[in-house]
Design an enzyme around this catalytic site. Structure first.
Site, PDB file in Angstrom:
ATOM      1  N   TYR A 299       0.444  -0.455  -7.735  1.00 39.16           N
ATOM      2  CA  TYR A 299       1.417   0.354  -6.996  1.00 39.16           C
ATOM      3  C   TYR A 299       1.249   1.831  -7.320  1.00 39.16           C
ATOM      4  O   TYR A 299       1.297   2.243  -8.477  1.00 39.16           O
ATOM      5  CB  TYR A 299       2.830  -0.091  -7.348  1.00 39.16           C
ATOM      6  CG  TYR A 299       3.856   0.253  -6.293  1.00 39.16           C
ATOM      7  CD1 TYR A 299       4.044  -0.597  -5.209  1.00 39.16           C
ATOM      8  CD2 TYR A 299       4.630   1.399  -6.366  1.00 39.16           C
ATOM      9  CE1 TYR A 299       4.979  -0.305  -4.227  1.00 39.16           C
ATOM     10  CE2 TYR A 299       5.569   1.700  -5.397  1.00 39.16           C
ATOM     11  CZ  TYR A 299       5.727   0.840  -4.325  1.00 39.16           C
ATOM     12  OH  TYR A 299       6.655   1.143  -3.352  1.00 39.16           O
ATOM     13  N   TYR A 349       2.295   4.439   3.194  1.00 42.65           N
ATOM     14  CA  TYR A 349       3.330   3.826   2.377  1.00 42.65           C
ATOM     15  C   TYR A 349       4.016   2.703   3.150  1.00 42.65           C
ATOM     16  O   TYR A 349       4.637   2.943   4.186  1.00 42.65           O
ATOM     17  CB  TYR A 349       4.339   4.904   1.999  1.00 42.65           C
ATOM     18  CG  TYR A 349       5.440   4.480   1.064  1.00 42.65           C
ATOM     19  CD1 TYR A 349       5.144   3.984  -0.190  1.00 42.65           C
ATOM     20  CD2 TYR A 349       6.778   4.611   1.436  1.00 42.65           C
ATOM     21  CE1 TYR A 349       6.153   3.619  -1.055  1.00 42.65           C
ATOM     22  CE2 TYR A 349       7.797   4.250   0.570  1.00 42.65           C
ATOM     23  CZ  TYR A 349       7.486   3.761  -0.673  1.00 42.65           C
ATOM     24  OH  TYR A 349       8.472   3.399  -1.536  1.00 42.65           O
TER      25      TYR A 349
END
Length: 428
Positions: A299, A349
């Protein structure tokens, strides 16, 4: 090993364009992503009998019942949960449980968000055209926010800066280490047609980009965009009759937490995040060792987060994350290719959904790049010519470029920082 390891598969993936202004509802985008994933799997949309999703507490998405209505299907399972980057892996493991329990046969997991033109994570001034319900809203200094917003902690950069500074200070890292990660991931994104940022960047470009909040510069921060993404899961038995090679879900962990997940600043050690508590459990649950892993996605809401996760999950030693990413080890042909789509720093994103779409395609040998035959697994492996398909760990070790094999095992980690997160191991 989990007793359901390898019994369920990702069989279809799909997403909309990453954009700064979709001009669409999250419902419209969710339906597009699901239809694309169903087409990818070779399924009729009415064969989907489970739908699950997540959205932030800001209510930035549509719900499973709205999607079922719009697609004209009847579901046996409908689940919506609250959460951000700590959620997509939880939904994968939760969906495996629902399939194992016989509650449904085919389940679609989606994330749909107008994260740039609509509800932005940091609130602030509206960026959408107009100021109606779809526009971004200021954050209220209530609940947990009453202890943050009055002191300038609002939005992801200021929330995660404290954790990042503690991490850099402990191990003596500098922003040059962060720059190495940003530059490496951008290099992968140059061969990703759907990436929102494809221009090559240098260490100097990173160091000269404007400050956001210390220690983050602009090129340390993930993109803000509008997008919807979908994964479709079913049993291994059902997967054998579908269009794509099945990608088996081995295990990992769902939404694990640190101590005081809602008050991480009160921890005695801010670096003692959720990942340090579940690293060994994740691999045991998946029935793999770290040495089995061909490719990782970590991440990357900010550049420090993947460095921390590489250490916490044992891919390098504690305090070695900065050096690890600086030795070329996380590049497409490195020891441990990481975020081969460019990650959220460069592709876009999607609260972590993009990682699992990326690893699914990489394991199939179908990384979407500039190779004309990528959808059929036909890759040149010419990085200068636009290919970003990763070779297997063994082919990289032997430096084999002659008809190499795709990766076999991937390991993905999600969750923005110390508080909560997930991991998912996959195998082709």
């Amino acid at each position: 090993m989990s007793r359901v390891s390898g019994r369920y598969c990702i069989v279809g993936v799909g997403e909309t364009d990453y954009s700064r202004w979709s001009g669409r509802t999250t419902l419209s985008m969710a339906c597009e992503a699901i239809l694309k994933a169903a087409r990818d799997a070779g399924l009729a949309v009415d064969e989907i009998d489970g739908i699950t999703s997540h959205q932030t507490a800001a209510g930035d998405s549509c719900t499973n019942d709205q999607v079922a209505t719009a697609l004209g299907i009847r579901t046996n399972v409908g689940v919506d949960i609250l959460g951000g980057g700590n959620s997509i892996g939880q939904l994968v493991h939760q969906s495996v449980g629902l399939l194992e329990g016989g509650h449904c046969e085919v389940i679609a997991i989606f994330r749909s968000m107008n994260g740039r033109s609509g509800v932005r994570m940091g609130g602030g001034a509206p960026t959408a055209r107009g100021s109606g319900p779809g526009a971004a809203r200021p954050q209220l200094a209530s609940g947990i926010n009453q202890y943050q917003i009055p002191w300038g902690i609002r939005g992801a950069p200021t929330r995660f800066a404290m954790e990042a500074m503690a991490y850099l200070h402990r191990y003596g890292y500098s922003t040059l280490n962060m720059a190495e990660l940003a530059v490496t991931q951008r290099q992968a994104a140059t061969n990703n047609p759907k990436a929102t940022r494809r221009e090559v960047i240098s260490i100097d470009d990173h160091q000269n980009s404007r400050w956001i909040t210390k220690p983050f510069r602009l090129l340390d921060c993930c993109q803000e965009n509008d997008v919807a993404a979908c994964l479709i899961l079913t049993s291994a038995e059902r997967a054998r009759d579908l269009a794509q090679p099945p990608v088996y879900i081995l295990g990992g962990n769902a939404r694990a937490s640190s101590y005081r997940p809602d008050w991480v600043w009160a921890l005695e050690d801010v670096n003692a995040g959720w990942s340090k508590h579940v690293g060994e459990r994740a691999f045991t649950n998946a029935g793999i060792d770290r040495g089995d892993v061909d490719i990782v996605t970590m991440y990357d809401n900010f550049t420090t987060t993947p460095m921390k996760y590489l250490e916490a999950f044992g891919f390098c030693g504690e305090g070695e994350g900065g050096a690890f990413i600086g030795d070329g080890r996380i590049g497409l042909d490195g020891e441990l290719p990481q975020n081969t789509n460019g990650g959220q720093l460069s592709e876009g994103y999607a609260h972590g959904a993009g990682y699992l779409i990326e690893t699914t395609r990489q394991l199939r040998g179908q990384a979407d790049d500039y190779c004309p035959g990528w959808a059929d697994g036909e890759h040149s492996y010419d990085r200068a010519g636009g290919c970003r398909q990763v070779r297997s760990r063994e082919d990289r070790r032997r430096d084999n470029w002659d008809n190499p094999s795709p990766p076999t095992v991937s390991f993905s980690v999600g969750g923005g920082g110390t508080a909560q997160g997930w991991s998912v191991a996959l195998r082709r």
